[in-house]
Design a protein around this motif. Structure first.
Motif, PDB file in Angstrom:
ATOM      1  N   ARG A  68       0.847  -1.199   0.000  1.00  0.00           N
ATOM      2  CA  ARG A  68       0.000   0.000   0.000  1.00  0.00           C
ATOM      3  C   ARG A  68       0.888   1.256   0.000  1.00  0.00           C
ATOM      4  O   ARG A  68       0.504   2.300  -0.512  1.00  0.00           O
ATOM      5  N   TYR A  69       2.077   1.103   0.589  1.00  0.00           N
ATOM      6  CA  TYR A  69       2.969   2.253   0.780  1.00  0.00           C
ATOM      7  C   TYR A  69       4.068   2.304  -0.283  1.00  0.00           C
ATOM      8  O   TYR A  69       5.142   2.847  -0.050  1.00  0.00           O
ATOM      9  N   ALA A  70       3.779   1.725  -1.461  1.00  0.00           N
ATOM     10  CA  ALA A  70       4.788   1.656  -2.535  1.00  0.00           C
ATOM     11  C   ALA A  70       5.403   3.024  -2.827  1.00  0.00           C
ATOM     12  O   ALA A  70       6.587   3.111  -3.161  1.00  0.00           O
ATOM     13  N   ASP A  71       4.627   4.102  -2.682  1.00  0.00           N
ATOM     14  CA  ASP A  71       5.163   5.424  -2.983  1.00  0.00           C
ATOM     15  C   ASP A  71       6.209   5.867  -1.977  1.00  0.00           C
ATOM     16  O   ASP A  71       6.899   6.870  -2.192  1.00  0.00           O
ATOM     17  N   ALA A  72       6.327   5.130  -0.885  1.00  0.00           N
ATOM     18  CA  ALA A  72       7.380   5.415   0.093  1.00  0.00           C
ATOM     19  C   ALA A  72       8.493   4.371   0.010  1.00  0.00           C
ATOM     20  O   ALA A  72       9.380   4.335   0.857  1.00  0.00           O
ATOM     21  N   LEU A  73       8.448   3.505  -1.010  1.00  0.00           N
ATOM     22  CA  LEU A  73       9.381   2.372  -1.112  1.00  0.00           C
ATOM     23  C   LEU A  73      10.135   2.426  -2.442  1.00  0.00           C
ATOM     24  O   LEU A  73       9.705   3.112  -3.372  1.00  0.00           O
ATOM     25  N   PRO A  74      11.248   1.681  -2.550  1.00  0.00           N
ATOM     26  CA  PRO A  74      12.045   1.769  -3.779  1.00  0.00           C
ATOM     27  C   PRO A  74      11.446   1.031  -4.981  1.00  0.00           C
ATOM     28  O   PRO A  74      11.920   1.204  -6.097  1.00  0.00           O
ATOM     29  N   PHE A  75      10.441   0.186  -4.760  1.00  0.00           N
ATOM     30  CA  PHE A  75       9.818  -0.537  -5.866  1.00  0.00           C
ATOM     31  C   PHE A  75       8.303  -0.460  -5.755  1.00  0.00           C
ATOM     32  O   PHE A  75       7.761  -0.138  -4.707  1.00  0.00           O
ATOM     33  N   GLU A  76       7.629  -0.795  -6.842  1.00  0.00           N
ATOM     34  CA  GLU A  76       6.163  -0.825  -6.864  1.00  0.00           C
ATOM     35  C   GLU A  76       5.607  -2.088  -6.204  1.00  0.00           C
ATOM     36  O   GLU A  76       4.511  -2.119  -5.696  1.00  0.00           O
ATOM     37  N   GLU A  77       6.381  -3.171  -6.303  1.00  0.00           N
ATOM     38  CA  GLU A  77       5.942  -4.431  -5.695  1.00  0.00           C
ATOM     39  C   GLU A  77       7.152  -5.257  -5.286  1.00  0.00           C
ATOM     40  O   GLU A  77       8.266  -5.013  -5.751  1.00  0.00           O
ATOM     41  N   GLY A  78       6.902  -6.268  -4.440  1.00  0.00           N
ATOM     42  CA  GLY A  78       8.023  -7.061  -3.952  1.00  0.00           C
ATOM     43  C   GLY A  78       7.734  -8.542  -3.962  1.00  0.00           C
ATOM     44  O   GLY A  78       6.771  -8.993  -4.571  1.00  0.00           O
ATOM     45  N   VAL A  79       8.608  -9.299  -3.286  1.00  0.00           N
ATOM     46  CA  VAL A  79       8.358 -10.713  -3.050  1.00  0.00           C
ATOM     47  C   VAL A  79       7.385 -10.739  -1.874  1.00  0.00           C
ATOM     48  O   VAL A  79       7.778 -10.525  -0.734  1.00  0.00           O
ATOM     49  N   ALA A  80       6.094 -10.924  -2.176  1.00  0.00           N
ATOM     50  CA  ALA A  80       5.075 -10.621  -1.165  1.00  0.00           C
ATOM     51  C   ALA A  80       4.190 -11.809  -0.831  1.00  0.00           C
ATOM     52  O   ALA A  80       3.831 -12.589  -1.724  1.00  0.00           O
ATOM     53  N   ILE A  81       3.874 -11.978   0.444  1.00  0.00           N
ATOM     54  CA  ILE A  81       2.901 -12.981   0.873  1.00  0.00           C
ATOM     55  C   ILE A  81       1.926 -12.359   1.884  1.00  0.00           C
ATOM     56  O   ILE A  81       1.661 -12.915   2.925  1.00  0.00           O
ATOM     57  N   GLU A  82       1.451 -11.170   1.531  1.00  0.00           N
ATOM     58  CA  GLU A  82       0.461 -10.454   2.338  1.00  0.00           C
ATOM     59  C   GLU A  82       0.967 -10.077   3.725  1.00  0.00           C
ATOM     60  O   GLU A  82       0.314 -10.348   4.729  1.00  0.00           O
ATOM     61  N   GLU A  83       2.126  -9.475   3.755  1.00  0.00           N
ATOM     62  CA  GLU A  83       2.669  -8.951   5.010  1.00  0.00           C
ATOM     63  C   GLU A  83       2.064  -7.574   5.280  1.00  0.00           C
ATOM     64  O   GLU A  83       1.598  -6.889   4.369  1.00  0.00           O
ATOM     65  N   GLY A  84       2.090  -7.180   6.536  1.00  0.00           N
ATOM     66  CA  GLY A  84       1.523  -5.889   6.915  1.00  0.00           C
ATOM     67  C   GLY A  84       0.037  -5.991   7.183  1.00  0.00           C
ATOM     68  O   GLY A  84      -0.500  -7.090   7.324  1.00  0.00           O
ATOM     69  N   ASP A  85      -0.629  -4.822   7.262  1.00  0.00           N
ATOM     70  CA  ASP A  85      -2.062  -4.803   7.562  1.00  0.00           C
ATOM     71  C   ASP A  85      -2.358  -5.515   8.874  1.00  0.00           C
ATOM     72  O   ASP A  85      -3.340  -6.242   9.001  1.00  0.00           O
ATOM     73  N   THR A  86      -1.532  -5.321   9.866  1.00  0.00           N
ATOM     74  CA  THR A  86      -1.706  -5.995  11.152  1.00  0.00           C
ATOM     75  C   THR A  86      -2.690  -5.200  12.015  1.00  0.00           C
ATOM     76  O   THR A  86      -2.871  -3.998  11.816  1.00  0.00           O
ATOM     77  N   PRO A  87      -3.322  -5.868  12.982  1.00  0.00           N
ATOM     78  CA  PRO A  87      -4.351  -5.181  13.779  1.00  0.00           C
ATOM     79  C   PRO A  87      -3.795  -4.146  14.761  1.00  0.00           C
ATOM     80  O   PRO A  87      -2.690  -4.315  15.279  1.00  0.00           O
ATOM     81  N   LEU A  88      -4.582  -3.107  14.975  1.00  0.00           N
ATOM     82  CA  LEU A  88      -4.320  -2.138  16.044  1.00  0.00           C
ATOM     83  C   LEU A  88      -5.439  -2.337  17.061  1.00  0.00           C
ATOM     84  O   LEU A  88      -6.566  -1.908  16.836  1.00  0.00           O
ATOM     85  N   TYR A  89      -5.111  -3.041  18.140  1.00  0.00           N
ATOM     86  CA  TYR A  89      -6.131  -3.462  19.104  1.00  0.00           C
ATOM     87  C   TYR A  89      -6.362  -2.431  20.199  1.00  0.00           C
ATOM     88  O   TYR A  89      -5.411  -1.795  20.659  1.00  0.00           O
ATOM     89  N   GLU A  90      -7.600  -2.363  20.673  1.00  0.00           N
ATOM     90  CA  GLU A  90      -7.856  -1.725  21.968  1.00  0.00           C
ATOM     91  C   GLU A  90      -7.491  -2.737  23.049  1.00  0.00           C
ATOM     92  O   GLU A  90      -7.680  -3.933  22.871  1.00  0.00           O
ATOM     93  N   VAL A  91      -6.934  -2.264  24.152  1.00  0.00           N
ATOM     94  CA  VAL A  91      -6.577  -3.153  25.265  1.00  0.00           C
ATOM     95  C   VAL A  91      -7.129  -2.543  26.556  1.00  0.00           C
ATOM     96  O   VAL A  91      -6.397  -1.929  27.317  1.00  0.00           O
ATOM     97  N   PRO A  92      -8.446  -2.735  26.791  1.00  0.00           N
ATOM     98  CA  PRO A  92      -9.123  -2.007  27.867  1.00  0.00           C
ATOM     99  C   PRO A  92      -8.497  -2.207  29.246  1.00  0.00           C
ATOM    100  O   PRO A  92      -8.397  -1.243  30.011  1.00  0.00           O
ATOM    101  N   THR A  93      -8.066  -3.431  29.552  1.00  0.00           N
ATOM    102  CA  THR A  93      -7.526  -3.675  30.899  1.00  0.00           C
ATOM    103  C   THR A  93      -6.225  -2.911  31.118  1.00  0.00           C
ATOM    104  O   THR A  93      -6.045  -2.242  32.139  1.00  0.00           O
ATOM    105  N   ILE A  94      -5.339  -2.992  30.154  1.00  0.00           N
ATOM    106  CA  ILE A  94      -4.049  -2.317  30.312  1.00  0.00           C
ATOM    107  C   ILE A  94      -4.228  -0.801  30.237  1.00  0.00           C
ATOM    108  O   ILE A  94      -3.568  -0.041  30.942  1.00  0.00           O
ATOM    109  N   GLU A  95      -5.165  -0.369  29.404  1.00  0.00           N
ATOM    110  CA  GLU A  95      -5.435   1.063  29.301  1.00  0.00           C
ATOM    111  C   GLU A  95      -5.901   1.612  30.649  1.00  0.00           C
ATOM    112  O   GLU A  95      -5.400   2.633  31.135  1.00  0.00           O
ATOM    113  N   ASP A  96      -6.822   0.894  31.264  1.00  0.00           N
ATOM    114  CA  ASP A  96      -7.327   1.260  32.595  1.00  0.00           C
ATOM    115  C   ASP A  96      -6.212   1.327  33.619  1.00  0.00           C
ATOM    116  O   ASP A  96      -6.094   2.283  34.372  1.00  0.00           O
TER     117      ASP A  96
END
Ligand SMILES: *Cc1c(COP(=O)(O)O)cnc(C)c1O
Ligand SMILES: [Zn+2]
Length: 419
Positions: A68-96
């Protein structure tokens, strides 16, 4: 030269290839990016950084994952197996419990091989293809070797990994092994492995894919870009602070570079850049020492020890890129004990987030900085967790509940349960 958030945009040198070049962060010498294999500056041995004529804005990003961030990278595509797009979780207990305004956990253990190293490898192995090398190598505390073995296999290239004997978690060795890497167990620590593999690379025996390789850090920049986009989607704002575990300080350097480039393109104001906050284990804390003592250089620790094997590193190679990142963003660094790491690992698990010990260092560090008042209650914070729980099953089992033997019948089970 200091790597600063000044927003400066250097003009491309003649050596640039389609707007991409390498520059030494110490003396500024520039090099063509893909003509020859090069990891450090020919003139002064300083660290190299990838530079671009065109810098990205948020509008340039489209698609999914790292590319998705190819415009910030040296190539348009790579040797890829769907890396990235990882979750950003809420963590209510630790937040509290930590009492910050907003806390999210970016779980990089959800990458294909279970750590953020995949983000670096999808770019690094693509560069290796472009350079036409026939053997890839790394020294590793485990996760780099798992990722390189996987991406090397995908690219059909031979992979050699050097591991400190007896100091790599079981899941990681198993991955490198099944993906077909040649595994050399070195009678020494990670830093010794890196010295050897750097020598091999200098002699042309293999292409080095440790984070000394500037292209790997380009892939890892996408952690920072993803955090900004996801946090803004979830809360309407950018986070004030990102807390992350530090080993070789590649991620610290990479996130800082991502933010510098957004500032230089005008997409991010300097005051919107999150404070980069590094956490190390007490037994391997040379970066923390440098930050606390205000040193420009990091002293190599010869003896290092921690249960968080992924950050059991005494000589963080990316320190010259990462120290300015922590300082210029108004961040800090803190060391935590193995007990504090294990406690944080349990807390994350209670919020449904399973991580390996090194990952939990970020949460342990946040806790400590809240207690000391270095992190304020009104802050919006992201803790980075770098690797999956299953990477280190022994550490997880030791931190968790013990299995209870029972007879093979229902009454016996009920008896045991005391019902
Ligand atoms: C590699 C690794 C780290 C250290 O990251 P650096 O970029 O070297 O500071 C931390 N945690 C895990 C799980 C890792 O695999
Ligand atoms: Zn130089």
């Amino acid at each position: 030269m200091t790597l600063s958030l000044s927003g400066e945009r250097p003009d491309p040198p003649e050596t640039a290839d389609e707007g991409v070049w390498l520059a030494c962060i110490e003396c500024g010498t520039t090099f063509a990016p893909f003509e020859a294999v090069r990891y450090t500056c020919d003139s002064c041995d300083g660290l190299l950084e990838v530079r671009y004529a065109d810098l990205p804005t948020f509008e340039d990003f489209e698609g999914r994952g790292v590319w998705r961030y190819a415009d910030a990278l040296p190539f348009e595509e790579g040797v890829a197996i769907e890396e990235g797009d990882t979750p950003l979780y809420e963590v209510p207990t630790i937040e509290d419990e930590t009492g910050v305004a907003d806390l999210r956990v970016k779980h990089e253990g959800m990458n294909p091989t279970g750590s953020f190293k995949d983000r670096g490898m999808t770019v690094g192995v693509r560069v290796a293809e472009r350079l036409g090398v026939d053997r890839l190598a790394c020294a590793s505390t485990g996760n780099t070797s798992a990722a390189l073995a996987c991406y090397g296999a995908r690219a059909g290239t031979e992979v050699l990994v050097l591991l400190p004997a007896g100091k790599v978690a079981a899941g990681k060795v198993a991955q490198a092994s099944l993906h077909g890497a040649r595994i050399l167990e070195v009678d020494g620590n990670f830093d010794a492995c890196l010295d050897i593999v750097s020598d091999l690379a200098a002699r042309g025996e293999a292409y080095l894919l440790n984070s000394l390789n500037p292209f790997r850090l380009e892939g890892q920049k996408t952690i920072g870009l993803e955090i900004l986009e996801q946090f803004r989607d979830q809360t309407g704002e950018f986070p004030d602070r990102i807390v992350l575990p530090v080993g070789n300080a590649g991620n610290t350097a990479a996130l800082y570079k991502a933010f510098r480039e957004l500032v230089a393109s005008g997409a991010l104001a300097p005051e919107e850049v999150p404070a980069l906050t590094g956490v190390q284990a007490e037994g391997a804390a040379p970066m923390v020492e440098a930050i606390e003592e205000g040193n420009d250089e990091v002293r190599r620790w010869e003896e290092v020890e921690t249960r968080a094997t992924a950050i059991r590193i005494g000589n963080p190679v990316n320190a010259p890129k990462a120290l300015p990142g922590i300082r210029e963003t108004g961040g800090t660094a803190v060391a935590v004990s193995d007990e504090e790491i294990t406690d944080a690992q349990r807390s994350l698990a209670r919020d449904g987030v399973g991580v390996e010990p090194a990952s939990a260092a970020s949460v342990a560090g946040l806790r400590k900085l809240r207690e000391s008042g270095d992190v304020a209650a009104d802050e919006q914070v992201v803790c980075l967790t770098t690797g999956h729980l299953l990477k280190d099953p022994d550490a997880a089992a030791a931190a968790g509940a013990n299995p209870e033997p029972v007879p093979a019948d229902t009454d016996g089970v009920l008896d045991h349960l005391g019902e």
